[in-house]
Design an enzyme around this catalytic site. Structure first.
Site, PDB file in Angstrom:
ATOM      1  N   THR A 134       0.825  -1.206   0.000  1.00  0.00           N
ATOM      2  CA  THR A 134       0.000   0.000   0.000  1.00  0.00           C
ATOM      3  C   THR A 134       0.861   1.258   0.000  1.00  0.00           C
ATOM      4  O   THR A 134       1.874   1.342   0.702  1.00  0.00           O
ATOM      5  CB  THR A 134      -0.924   0.003   1.224  1.00  0.00           C
ATOM      6  OG1 THR A 134      -1.678  -1.208   1.240  1.00  0.00           O
ATOM      7  CG2 THR A 134      -1.882   1.180   1.177  1.00  0.00           C
ATOM      8  N   GLY A 139      -4.070   3.173  -1.741  1.00  0.00           N
ATOM      9  CA  GLY A 139      -5.183   2.549  -1.034  1.00  0.00           C
ATOM     10  C   GLY A 139      -5.605   1.263  -1.714  1.00  0.00           C
ATOM     11  O   GLY A 139      -4.780   0.395  -1.995  1.00  0.00           O
ATOM     12  N   THR A 166       2.342  -3.624   8.311  1.00  0.00           N
ATOM     13  CA  THR A 166       2.374  -4.340   9.588  1.00  0.00           C
ATOM     14  C   THR A 166       3.678  -5.101   9.757  1.00  0.00           C
ATOM     15  O   THR A 166       4.203  -5.684   8.807  1.00  0.00           O
ATOM     16  CB  THR A 166       1.190  -5.319   9.661  1.00  0.00           C
ATOM     17  OG1 THR A 166      -0.028  -4.602   9.449  1.00  0.00           O
ATOM     18  CG2 THR A 166       1.130  -6.006  11.015  1.00  0.00           C
ATOM     19  N   GLY A 350     -22.793  -1.560  28.724  1.00  0.00           N
ATOM     20  CA  GLY A 350     -23.132  -0.203  29.136  1.00  0.00           C
ATOM     21  C   GLY A 350     -21.891   0.657  29.292  1.00  0.00           C
ATOM     22  O   GLY A 350     -20.966   0.600  28.488  1.00  0.00           O
ATOM     23  N   GLY A 351     -21.850   1.454  30.338  1.00  0.00           N
ATOM     24  CA  GLY A 351     -20.717   2.340  30.566  1.00  0.00           C
ATOM     25  C   GLY A 351     -19.401   1.603  30.700  1.00  0.00           C
ATOM     26  O   GLY A 351     -18.342   2.107  30.288  1.00  0.00           O
ATOM     27  N   GLU A 374      -6.862  -5.852   4.141  1.00  0.00           N
ATOM     28  CA  GLU A 374      -6.901  -6.999   3.213  1.00  0.00           C
ATOM     29  C   GLU A 374      -8.058  -6.892   2.219  1.00  0.00           C
ATOM     30  O   GLU A 374      -8.654  -7.889   1.815  1.00  0.00           O
ATOM     31  CB  GLU A 374      -6.986  -8.335   3.976  1.00  0.00           C
ATOM     32  CG  GLU A 374      -5.791  -8.595   4.873  1.00  0.00           C
ATOM     33  CD  GLU A 374      -4.770  -9.541   4.262  1.00  0.00           C
ATOM     34  OE1 GLU A 374      -4.953  -9.956   3.110  1.00  0.00           O
ATOM     35  OE2 GLU A 374      -3.794  -9.862   4.952  1.00  0.00           O
ATOM     36  N   THR A 376     -11.155  -3.739   1.338  1.00  0.00           N
ATOM     37  CA  THR A 376     -12.311  -3.171   2.017  1.00  0.00           C
ATOM     38  C   THR A 376     -13.577  -3.980   1.723  1.00  0.00           C
ATOM     39  O   THR A 376     -13.615  -4.792   0.791  1.00  0.00           O
ATOM     40  CB  THR A 376     -12.545  -1.718   1.564  1.00  0.00           C
ATOM     41  OG1 THR A 376     -12.866  -1.730   0.159  1.00  0.00           O
ATOM     42  CG2 THR A 376     -11.314  -0.854   1.798  1.00  0.00           C
TER      43      THR A 376
END
Length: 390
Positions: A134, A139, A166, A350-351, A374, A376
């Protein structure tokens, strides 16, 4: 852990697949889960975990035994990735990229000398490989490569840059496979080739690691090549076939990313079940309420369906049958499942789901990239539609 054994028909037995899956599940629960939360918050690469996974043979699962690998197959790798991602995706993507993008291009297309030089350390987890495809202006349009490589005195001279790569800047990164324009095709268009660039080569620099939304324990960098010189024999595969080689590697990698996505989706189910049995509201555990039950049931259905999709694609690959279409479906379905399950798990918590100390918060941050990396989701739909003749 021993490698997967093959039956007299050349197929790995179901018992060996299960033994591998169970051993990785135990490793993820006992070795990864207790420490990964703190590493994630500090955005530290998990070197100790990588070393342990290397000792288990995970980085060499589909690599031939003659090069230090386990002699297994892609299904074995995907089973391991799913179990790792049930606990943490940074660790899982480090293995996925290390194998699919680091080792497999060399294993599939390298010369005997290239394999002997690079694969033993990568398969053992002593070193990591990366794949530089890339570019900042590319892209999804990987064919728009601008990085160039020209021959000069028996050496490739490389100039350009790559992004979102990576495993490219760790202390144990040994080599990066780079796609570059090496000429023009006879009928016009770019001739793109793949070239091996050892870490530390003069002129090859890596940026500081990206500040990312998720995958915080994964190493991701931008790469720069300024008159980088490597020997002509560092060409990987045939000249002009670099892009085609990558596309075949990407088809395999989509199955692996699908398996990783299923792991995250299943991890969301695991955590939600545990929490629903412990958390009380209005005098009852929240798991006793139908709204929560139905939400978790939907999550389980997504994970189960996506698992069937990646295993079907993997089996076609092992049988030597076309699997590009099924790999795209698996990647699309599984990444959607991961994102949907992460959202639902966060809602159930929740929170507390918004707190970094709980795994579901980490899962939520990690899920989105699965719809991007890998290929979109839009690229997967394009491939599926193309297969249907549209």
């Amino acid at each position: 852990m021993t490698g997967t054994e093959q039956t007299s028909s050349g197929q790995t037995s179901a018992e060996d697949y299960e033994a591998l899956r169970a051993s990785v599940e135990e490793f993820a629960r006992k070795e990864v889960a207790p420490v990964i939360g703190d590493l994630y918050i500090r955005e530290e690469f998990p070197y100790d975990i990588v070393a342990k996974m290397g000792a288990m043979g995970l980085f060499g699962l589909p690599v031939g035994e003659e090069y230090g690998g386990m002699g297994g197959d892609y299904l074995a790798l995907c089973l391991a990735l799913e179990e790792l991602a049930r606990v943490d995706s940074s660790v899982a993507i480090t293995v996925e990229a290390g194998v699919s993008l680091g080792a497999m291009p060399i294993f599939r297309f390298g010369t005997d000398e290239q394999k002997a030089r690079w694969l033993p350390d990568i398969a053992a987890g002593r070193a990591l490989g990366a794949f530089g495809l890339t570019e900042p202006g590319g892209g999804s349009d990987a064919g728009a490569t601008r990085t160039t490589a020209r021959l000069d005195g028996g050496e490739w001279v490389i100039n350009g840059s790559k992004c979102f790569i990576t495993n490219s800047g760790t202390d144990i990164t040994s080599v990066v496979t780079v796609t570059a324009v090496t000429g023009e095709k006879p009928g016009g268009g770019k001739e793109i080739s793949a070239i091996l660039v050892p870490a530390g080569t003069p002129g090859f620099t890596v940026s500081e690691k990206y500040s990312k939304v998720g995958w915080n324990c994964s190493d991701t960098r931008e790469l720069f090549f300024d008159d980088v010189r490597v020997p002509e024999e560092n060409l990987l595969g045939e000249r002009g076939r670099g892009y085609a080689q990558f596309l075949s590697i990407l088809d395999e990698g989509r199955i692996a990313i699908a398996a990783l996505s299923v792991g995250l989706a299943q991890g969301c189910v695991d955590e939600s079940l545990r929490y629903a049995g412990e958390r009380e509201a209005f005098g009852h555990t929240i798991g006793s309420y139908q709204a929560i039950q139905f939400k978790i049931a939907d999550m389980e259905v997504r994970a189960h369906t996506a698992r069937l999709a990646w295993r079907h694609a993997a089996q076609l690959m092992l049988d030597g049958k076309p699997f590009k279409h099924e790999a795209a479906i698996a990647k699309l379905v599984a990444s959607n499942a991961a994102m949907d399950n992460a959202r639902d798990a966060t809602q159930i918590f929740g929170g507390y789901g918004f707190m970094n100390e709980y795994p579901v918060g980490r899962f939520y941050r990690d899920a989105k990239i699965l719809e991007v990396g890998e290929g979109t989701s839009e690229v997967q739909k394009m491939l599926i539609a193309r297969h249907l003749g549209l």
